[in-house]
Motif scaffolding. Structure first.
Motif, PDB file in Angstrom:
ATOM      1  N   LEU A  18       0.838  -1.194   0.000  1.00  0.00           N
ATOM      2  CA  LEU A  18       0.000   0.000   0.000  1.00  0.00           C
ATOM      3  C   LEU A  18       0.876   1.247   0.000  1.00  0.00           C
ATOM      4  CD1 LEU A  18      -2.706  -1.058   2.606  1.00  0.00           C
ATOM      5  CD2 LEU A  18      -3.013  -0.801   0.143  1.00  0.00           C
ATOM      6  N   PRO A  19       0.374   2.347  -0.552  1.00  0.00           N
ATOM      7  CA  PRO A  19       1.157   3.594  -0.531  1.00  0.00           C
ATOM      8  C   PRO A  19       1.399   4.054   0.910  1.00  0.00           C
ATOM      9  CG  PRO A  19      -0.858   3.850  -1.833  1.00  0.00           C
ATOM     10  CD  PRO A  19      -0.908   2.500  -1.204  1.00  0.00           C
ATOM     11  N   ILE A  20       2.522   4.694   1.118  1.00  0.00           N
ATOM     12  CA  ILE A  20       2.893   5.194   2.440  1.00  0.00           C
ATOM     13  C   ILE A  20       3.016   6.710   2.363  1.00  0.00           C
ATOM     14  CG2 ILE A  20       4.611   5.118   4.287  1.00  0.00           C
ATOM     15  CD1 ILE A  20       5.583   2.436   3.045  1.00  0.00           C
ATOM     16  N   SER A  21       2.417   7.403   3.325  1.00  0.00           N
ATOM     17  CA  SER A  21       2.602   8.848   3.464  1.00  0.00           C
ATOM     18  C   SER A  21       3.566   9.073   4.615  1.00  0.00           C
ATOM     19  CB  SER A  21       1.282   9.550   3.769  1.00  0.00           C
ATOM     20  OG  SER A  21       0.423   9.488   2.670  1.00  0.00           O
ATOM     21  N   TYR A  22       4.605   9.832   4.354  1.00  0.00           N
ATOM     22  CA  TYR A  22       5.588  10.162   5.382  1.00  0.00           C
ATOM     23  C   TYR A  22       5.297  11.582   5.847  1.00  0.00           C
ATOM     24  CZ  TYR A  22       7.779   6.077   3.324  1.00  0.00           C
ATOM     25  OH  TYR A  22       8.021   4.814   2.857  1.00  0.00           O
ATOM     26  N   VAL A  23       4.788  11.703   7.065  1.00  0.00           N
ATOM     27  CA  VAL A  23       4.288  12.976   7.571  1.00  0.00           C
ATOM     28  C   VAL A  23       5.232  13.532   8.623  1.00  0.00           C
ATOM     29  CG1 VAL A  23       2.323  14.150   8.630  1.00  0.00           C
ATOM     30  CG2 VAL A  23       1.939  12.162   7.144  1.00  0.00           C
ATOM     31  N   PHE A  24       5.593  14.795   8.464  1.00  0.00           N
ATOM     32  CA  PHE A  24       6.487  15.490   9.385  1.00  0.00           C
ATOM     33  C   PHE A  24       5.821  16.774   9.850  1.00  0.00           C
ATOM     34  CE2 PHE A  24       9.189  12.815   6.908  1.00  0.00           C
ATOM     35  CZ  PHE A  24      10.203  12.424   7.768  1.00  0.00           C
ATOM     36  N   ASP A  25       6.268  17.266  10.997  1.00  0.00           N
ATOM     37  CA  ASP A  25       5.766  18.526  11.520  1.00  0.00           C
ATOM     38  C   ASP A  25       6.191  19.656  10.585  1.00  0.00           C
ATOM     39  OD1 ASP A  25       5.607  21.031  13.117  1.00  0.00           O
ATOM     40  OD2 ASP A  25       4.986  19.634  14.681  1.00  0.00           O
TER      41      ASP A  25
END
Length: 175
Positions: free
Chosen positions: A82-89
């Motif tokens: 599945l696609p992965i979202s890499y979320v940062f502040d």
């Protein structure tokens, strides 16, 4: 008004119970903890030799390292495509360097979100809701960084961080 500035937060027992509750929630709901630490002096020394500050900074390198570990865990351990979202502040310094570093590694661009509500701007919170999950990352980062300093001073690992070590999937790296 700053969070945790009230008189009740000066009570060490209350603060300890609050941190224990946060750690317990993370342990219950998180599948994996990943942390990356880079000593700023090592970075400064390397920068004097190679002028690496034009390419990356500690935030970008540690962020990229965590992204690679997340990707490997999801692909190899969970066997997910599945696609992965890499979320940062959104407030972190070096976001442009992180974007460039991830692109050079053929990774998707990171997503930047706010980690905290804006009490003075409820419309902004409605339009762009804060991603409270980023606070769990901040808590683990803070605990790891604090432990590094405590370790140097010969102190034992804090109970809150020791509790994280009981999780099944841990990937912590020091550069």
């Amino acid at each position: 008004r700053k969070a945790f500035s009230g008189a009740g937060w000066k009570d060490e027992d209350r603060r300890r119970r609050f941190i224990a509750a946060l750690v317990g929630t993370i342990k219950r709901w998180a599948s994996l903890t990943i942390g990356s630490y880079m000593d700023h002096q090592i970075y400064r020394d390397a920068n004097q030799l190679c002028e690496i500050d034009t390419t990356f900074n500690p935030f970008a390198e540690c962020g990229r390292n965590c992204v690679l570990k997340v990707r490997d865990f999801i692909r190899n351990e969970l066997k997910s495509e599945l696609p992965i979202s890499y979320v940062f502040d959104h407030g972190d310094e070096g976001r442009g360097m992180l974007i460039d570093l991830m692109r050079r590694c053929h990774l998707p661009d990171p997503v930047f979100k706010r980690s905290r509500p804006t009490p003075n701007d409820p419309d902004r919170d409605r339009i762009e809701p804060p991603m409270i999950e980023l606070q769990t990352a901040d808590l683990l980062s803070w605990e790891l960084r604090r432990w590094k300093n405590d370790f140097r001073d010969g102190e034992r690992m804090r109970k809150s961080l020791k509790s994280f070590t009981e999780m099944e999937n841990i990937i912590w790296k020091e550069c």
